[in-house]
Scaffold this motif. Sequence first.
Motif: not given
Length: 337
Positions: A265-267, A304-306, A308-318
């Motif tokens: 997912x991508x928010x 806010x990105x999940x 393919x492995x279910x790991x959570x990532x944020x853009x720099x300012x978040x």
Amino acid sequence: MRHAIFLLTLLLLAHPAPADWLREEADVMGTRITVELFHSDPEVAQQSIEAVLEEMRRIDASMSPYIESSELARLNAAAGHAAFKTSGELFSLIERSLHFSELSDGAFDITFASVGFLYDYRKSKRPDAGQLKEATALINYRNLILNTDQKTIRFNKPGVRIDLGGIAKGYAVDRCIGLLQQRGIRQALITAGGDSRMIGDRWGRPWTIGVRNPRNEDELVAVIPLMDVAVSTSGDYERFFEEDGVRYHHIINPASGKSASEMQSVTIIGPDATTTDALSTTVFVMGLEAGLQLINRMPDIDAIVVDRNGELHYSESLQPAKKMDAGVNPSAQPVSD
């Protein structure tokens, strides 16, 4: 490339709305539309909600590829043979779609529909290898020939189709927020599936946006308080089927004609829903590294990105938002569309 419904979860506080707050839902544009707003005059509030739903239906009647009488369906039927004269509204939205195609080097491409129509997720149907190769050859936003003066569009190859599912709901949300502002509404939320925009606050507090776990609808991966922004989520689990361990879903990679496979997912959070709608699909197709690099270059846009492995990532300012995950109120009940 159409946004998955349900990925964006709106966490509404448990206590009932005061009398001056109104909330209504309806099924339009193939999804659940939610409108919540405040106005001291109940009649103005009710008329405003009705205006929003009427506008949503108008846009659906014009831009749905599934309604034969829609302008978009007529464009698809005719533009492979001759230039088709469009309304200024449709022409402008297609122009804006091409802007995101250029920005992403084709990761966002409304001609994905040239192959997308061959998938039927309810019936677990997908194109065979021959169909996929033939149809994917038609996916290229440069196959659209636009005449700005005449407001005409022509496809330079027969068989090309377009679908605005990756941008039209966001556009509809923006249009409806504009209608509310014209009517003097200063506190409101409009949601169309995975696309939302909010103005003002909610009972004196920010609107609370929760992003659900793509593999567990009862779990949230992030919660963020927001005001006066738009939020869109694209994901791989609303319209999909699985076959031999492969998930086939509706977000198509234009390069392959197959479901994009680098994300769950991508928010995207940004100033308007048309932009966030298009960018959530764009980043989903681009993948983690390239997608976040794009967002980090864009002012006033966050992600806010999940993966393919279910790991959570944020853009720099978040990045500081990571600290909020532990603060989710377990008693808060997510309300799905």
